[in-house]
Scaffold this motif. Structure first.
Motif, PDB file in Angstrom:
ATOM      1  N   ALA A 173     -52.348  25.218  -3.081  1.00 46.71           N
ATOM      2  CA  ALA A 173     -51.398  25.541  -2.015  1.00 46.71           C
ATOM      3  C   ALA A 173     -51.100  27.037  -2.003  1.00 46.71           C
ATOM      4  CB  ALA A 173     -50.107  24.737  -2.191  1.00 46.71           C
ATOM      5  N   HIS A 218     -52.230  29.183   1.242  1.00 51.50           N
ATOM      6  CA  HIS A 218     -51.118  29.565   2.120  1.00 51.50           C
ATOM      7  C   HIS A 218     -50.312  30.750   1.594  1.00 51.50           C
ATOM      8  CE1 HIS A 218     -51.830  25.866   4.371  1.00 51.50           C
ATOM      9  NE2 HIS A 218     -51.877  25.223   3.218  1.00 51.50           N
ATOM     10  N   SER A 238     -45.108  30.711  -0.157  1.00 51.86           N
ATOM     11  CA  SER A 238     -45.131  30.203   1.212  1.00 51.86           C
ATOM     12  C   SER A 238     -44.422  28.855   1.253  1.00 51.86           C
ATOM     13  CB  SER A 238     -46.576  30.033   1.683  1.00 51.86           C
ATOM     14  OG  SER A 238     -47.218  29.011   0.917  1.00 51.86           O
ATOM     15  N   GLU A 252     -45.568  26.082   2.243  1.00 49.60           N
ATOM     16  CA  GLU A 252     -46.492  25.059   1.776  1.00 49.60           C
ATOM     17  C   GLU A 252     -46.568  25.030   0.248  1.00 49.60           C
ATOM     18  OE1 GLU A 252     -47.710  26.284   5.889  1.00 49.60           O
ATOM     19  OE2 GLU A 252     -47.112  27.326   4.036  1.00 49.60           O
ATOM     20  N   TYR A 253     -46.518  26.206  -0.366  1.00 52.90           N
ATOM     21  CA  TYR A 253     -46.545  26.291  -1.824  1.00 52.90           C
ATOM     22  C   TYR A 253     -45.290  25.655  -2.423  1.00 52.90           C
ATOM     23  CZ  TYR A 253     -46.253  28.523  -6.449  1.00 52.90           C
ATOM     24  OH  TYR A 253     -46.108  28.774  -7.790  1.00 52.90           O
ATOM     25  N   THR A 288     -43.364  23.442  -1.025  1.00 50.67           N
ATOM     26  CA  THR A 288     -43.412  22.004  -0.753  1.00 50.67           C
ATOM     27  C   THR A 288     -44.291  21.275  -1.765  1.00 50.67           C
ATOM     28  OG1 THR A 288     -43.002  22.301   1.606  1.00 50.67           O
ATOM     29  CG2 THR A 288     -44.085  20.263   0.942  1.00 50.67           C
ATOM     30  N   SER A 289     -45.397  21.908  -2.180  1.00 48.62           N
ATOM     31  CA  SER A 289     -46.296  21.255  -3.144  1.00 48.62           C
ATOM     32  C   SER A 289     -45.595  20.989  -4.473  1.00 48.62           C
ATOM     33  CB  SER A 289     -47.541  22.124  -3.369  1.00 48.62           C
ATOM     34  OG  SER A 289     -47.250  23.292  -4.131  1.00 48.62           O
ATOM     35  N   GLU A 325     -43.056  18.074  -3.806  1.00 51.70           N
ATOM     36  CA  GLU A 325     -43.711  16.775  -3.670  1.00 51.70           C
ATOM     37  C   GLU A 325     -44.073  16.177  -5.019  1.00 51.70           C
ATOM     38  OE1 GLU A 325     -45.851  17.271   0.722  1.00 51.70           O
ATOM     39  OE2 GLU A 325     -47.000  17.639  -1.116  1.00 51.70           O
TER      40      GLU A 325
END
Length: 314
Positions: A195, A199, A203, A205-206, A208-209, A212
């Motif tokens: 991620a 990204h 970021s 997305e990073y 969020t990874s 998650e």
């Protein structure tokens, strides 16, 4: 008189040399583990760890000791650093210098190898030093296993396409099926690093990874609690490198080389920050200590950060 003093010095040196062994002697261990679960997430920077919301990791770390200044080895890339975590040594010892390292393509020979040519890992040390120990290695980056001899790993599971959820289930099953034996589980995911590469570090997305996988970690830990397997388990959390926004990693900045490192479990201080200097090469040495392995290879350079324990050794 001078000659007599020289003889005393000479025989003292002979005695010291004769008392040396081929392994380092660890302090007497007063904390004996039943099992160690080592959670490895690739590419977690300190800034990423501080920014992401990870209530399950927070709850786990509240039961233990957390460092946000642990120093990794150079180069700040994946395979050299995971090898260092699990072999108690830096690249100058184990010879893994890049992600492209393979047993058949060695540039710098390891200072010590087993019969198959691998540098001694924590899995080898445990298999040779702990009766009936069970070991497992769950991963989703194919090259990660290259620097470890699979002969010392009882269960090896690779999950494709950055998926990791099935491995968390397999790790749980492995622990339950071997709950009567000493157990060492390494549970790894590379999706957080990817991620960052795809990204950018920090970021959305990073971040969020990280959030998650925290959900998956929480479910995994809750299942262990339901089985009565949480209280007598030592958990470790560590990573291989951080990252620089838009530039990835591989350099020598603190953002790339300083990372989170944590440990919880019986005999470990609760809710504390690690104050003393710490390095990724200390990971395997600490695991060996927890299992009561009195001798680790002389080639290993890691130490045990003794301040993590509630009662330190005299």
């Amino acid at each position: 008189m001078i000659r007599k003093r020289n003889l005393i010095v000479y025989w003292s040196l002979i005695w010291l040399l004769g008392s040396c062994d081929t392994a380092k002697k660890a302090p007497e261990n007063r904390v004996q583990t039943k099992r160690v679960v080592a959670i490895g997430l690739d590419g977690i920077s300190v800034d990423g760890y501080k920014t992401a919301k990870h209530p399950n990791l927070d709850a786990l770390m509240a039961d233990g000791v957390l460092s946000l200044t642990t120093r990794n080895v150079m180069p700040s890339v994946t395979l050299p650093n995971w090898t260092s975590h699990l072999t108690g040594s830096g690249p100058e010892q184990h010879g893994v210098l890049s992600n492209s390292w393979e047993l058949q393509k060695v540039t710098l020979p390891a200072i010590e190898t087993d019969e198959e040519g691998y540098y001694p890992s924590i899995f080898k040390i445990l298999k040779e030093g702990v009766p009936d120990v069970k070991t497992a290695f769950f991963y989703n980056w194919a090259e990660l296993i290259n620097s470890f001899n699979p002969r010392y790993i009882d269960e090896l599971s690779f999950e494709e396409n950055d998926e990791y959820q099935n491995n968390y289930g397999k790790a749980f099953d492995f622990i339950v099926n071997n709950k009567s034996d000493p157990t060492m589980v390494f549970l790894y995911s590379v999706h957080t690093d990817h991620a960052g590469h795809n990204h950018g570090w920090m970021s959305p997305e990073y971040i969020t990874s990280i959030e998650e996988v925290d959900v998956q970690i929480g479910e995994f830990i809750n299942r262990l609690k339901e089985e009565g397997l949480y209280e007598d388990t030592h958990f470790m959390f560590f990573t291989d490198h951080g990252g620089v926004p838009e530039k990835g990693h591989g350099g020598i900045t603190p953002q790339e080389l300083e990372v989170p490192w944590a440990i919880t479990g019986p005999g470990i201080k609760k809710g504390q920050s690690l104050k003393e200097p710490n390095n990724s090469v200390n990971t395997a040495t600490t695991i060996a200590y927890l299992f009561g392995c009195g001798n680790v290879p002389l080639s290993w350079t890691g130490e045990v950060p003794m301040s993590i324990f509630e009662t330190q050794e005299p």
